[in-house]
Design an enzyme around this catalytic site. Sequence first.
Site, PDB file in Angstrom:
ATOM      1  N   ASP A  54       0.868  -1.186   0.000  1.00 16.86           N
ATOM      2  CA  ASP A  54       0.000   0.000   0.000  1.00 16.86           C
ATOM      3  C   ASP A  54       0.905   1.236   0.000  1.00 16.86           C
ATOM      4  O   ASP A  54       1.066   1.912   1.015  1.00 16.86           O
ATOM      5  CB  ASP A  54      -0.893  -0.055   1.246  1.00 16.86           C
ATOM      6  CG  ASP A  54      -1.906   1.073   1.297  1.00 16.86           C
ATOM      7  OD1 ASP A  54      -2.139   1.718   0.257  1.00 16.86           O
ATOM      8  OD2 ASP A  54      -2.457   1.314   2.392  1.00 16.86           O
ATOM      9  N   ASP A  81     -11.212   5.674  -0.260  1.00 16.08           N
ATOM     10  CA  ASP A  81      -9.911   5.981   0.341  1.00 16.08           C
ATOM     11  C   ASP A  81      -9.033   6.540  -0.776  1.00 16.08           C
ATOM     12  O   ASP A  81      -8.527   5.781  -1.600  1.00 16.08           O
ATOM     13  CB  ASP A  81      -9.348   4.653   0.882  1.00 16.08           C
ATOM     14  CG  ASP A  81      -7.940   4.765   1.410  1.00 16.08           C
ATOM     15  OD1 ASP A  81      -7.445   5.900   1.569  1.00 16.08           O
ATOM     16  OD2 ASP A  81      -7.335   3.703   1.676  1.00 16.08           O
ATOM     17  N   HIS A 186      -6.175   8.458  12.941  1.00 18.25           N
ATOM     18  CA  HIS A 186      -5.614   7.104  12.826  1.00 18.25           C
ATOM     19  C   HIS A 186      -4.488   6.914  13.829  1.00 18.25           C
ATOM     20  O   HIS A 186      -3.766   7.872  14.153  1.00 18.25           O
ATOM     21  CB  HIS A 186      -5.087   6.900  11.396  1.00 18.25           C
ATOM     22  CG  HIS A 186      -5.075   5.482  10.947  1.00 18.25           C
ATOM     23  ND1 HIS A 186      -5.784   4.477  11.567  1.00 18.25           N
ATOM     24  CD2 HIS A 186      -4.431   4.868   9.920  1.00 18.25           C
ATOM     25  CE1 HIS A 186      -5.583   3.339  10.949  1.00 18.25           C
ATOM     26  NE2 HIS A 186      -4.759   3.542   9.942  1.00 18.25           N
TER      27      HIS A 186
HETATM   28  C1  SPV Z   1      -6.911   1.324   4.107  1.00 20.04           C
HETATM   29  O1  SPV Z   1      -7.668   0.384   4.406  1.00 20.04           O
HETATM   30  O2  SPV Z   1      -6.428   1.460   2.984  1.00 20.04           O
HETATM   31  C2  SPV Z   1      -6.561   2.335   5.119  1.00 20.04           C
HETATM   32  C3  SPV Z   1      -6.586   1.964   6.536  1.00 20.04           C
HETATM   33  O3  SPV Z   1      -6.201   3.428   4.743  1.00 20.04           O
HETATM   34  S1  SPV Z   1      -4.972   1.531   7.022  1.00 20.04           S
HETATM   35  O4  SPV Z   1      -4.471   0.506   6.139  1.00 20.04           O
HETATM   36  O5  SPV Z   1      -5.035   1.086   8.420  1.00 20.04           O
HETATM   37  O6  SPV Z   1      -4.120   2.737   6.929  1.00 20.04           O
HETATM   38 MG    MG Z   2      -5.563   3.460   2.776  1.00 20.89          MG
END
Ligand code: SPV
Ligand code: MG
Length: 292
Positions: A54, A81, A186
């Site tokens: 990510d 998101d 967060h």
């Molecule tokens: C997502 O689910 O992409 C988020 C939440 O942004 S986290 O991965 O906890 O940052």
């Molecule tokens: Mg995210």
Amino acid sequence: MSQARKLKDSVAKKGLFHVMATHSPISAMLAEEAGFDGLWASGFELSALYGLPDAWLITMTQHLDMLRAIASKSTLPVIADIDTGYGNAINVLHAVKEYERAGAAAVVIEDKVFPKMSSLVAGGRQELVRIDEFQGKIEAACDARIDKDFLIIARTEALIAGLGQDEALARAKAYVDAGADMILIHSKQEDPNEIEQFARVWKERSDVGLVIVPNAYPELDATRIKELGSVRVVIYGNYGIRAAVKGMKDAFKRIIENGGVQHVHKDIVPVDEIFRLQGMDKVKVDEKRFLK
Ligand code: SPV
Ligand code: MG
């Protein structure tokens, strides 16, 4: 009623609005059947679906295509998101238009430097943009929406970046001043105390609702969240993909170990369940009607 209006009204009416992360239309359908109130078009989950970190490697086109597919298979509002908003405020102007057009009911934009790194990874690079720069991005997002009910949710990563409560509170307030409808706060602390502390102070200072994502601190359940009084939305951020990976890993391992599917087939859903989710009955009816 637009999905954005539906989301805004339900969040205002409900004590706590429960949102499940989705990475596919089928996960969206299952989330709706399970009783969730909304869907999270998660960057983390979609990246994982492609076997990618990510870290801004999925394109806007990939995310929008999936969002459209998710929205078309569910009646629930979808919160998109959009990470850092694809660049600066000019990119945000474009992104918000695209996501609204694709069927999102809200977007979440975070105050990290582009390109972002996952919030959850240990030792990850967590740099934030200047407060006024992010205010410009929020203002751009508000200006770009067509439906005034479309929620602009500002996400601060101040606690993730280790900058402390004062910085997180200052950023949240500045983002509300810039027009944000809600604040996503967060944290990646396993102890929910950091989030609870923020939520309690926020309640004394603002009526603007909070959104939280209890990925790192799972013991903060709905009862405890409601007691905080300021959290309106809870996003179960990566549970869909984690549940799917567990299910596949277990089944695949057993098939190899057993030298066949003779045992595992009893412990996974029957093909009829997949036919039901696919709407196969309707195909049969349509065939009778239209195939000549
Ligand atoms: C997502 O689910 O992409 C988020 C939440 O942004 S986290 O991965 O906890 O940052
Ligand atoms: Mg995210």
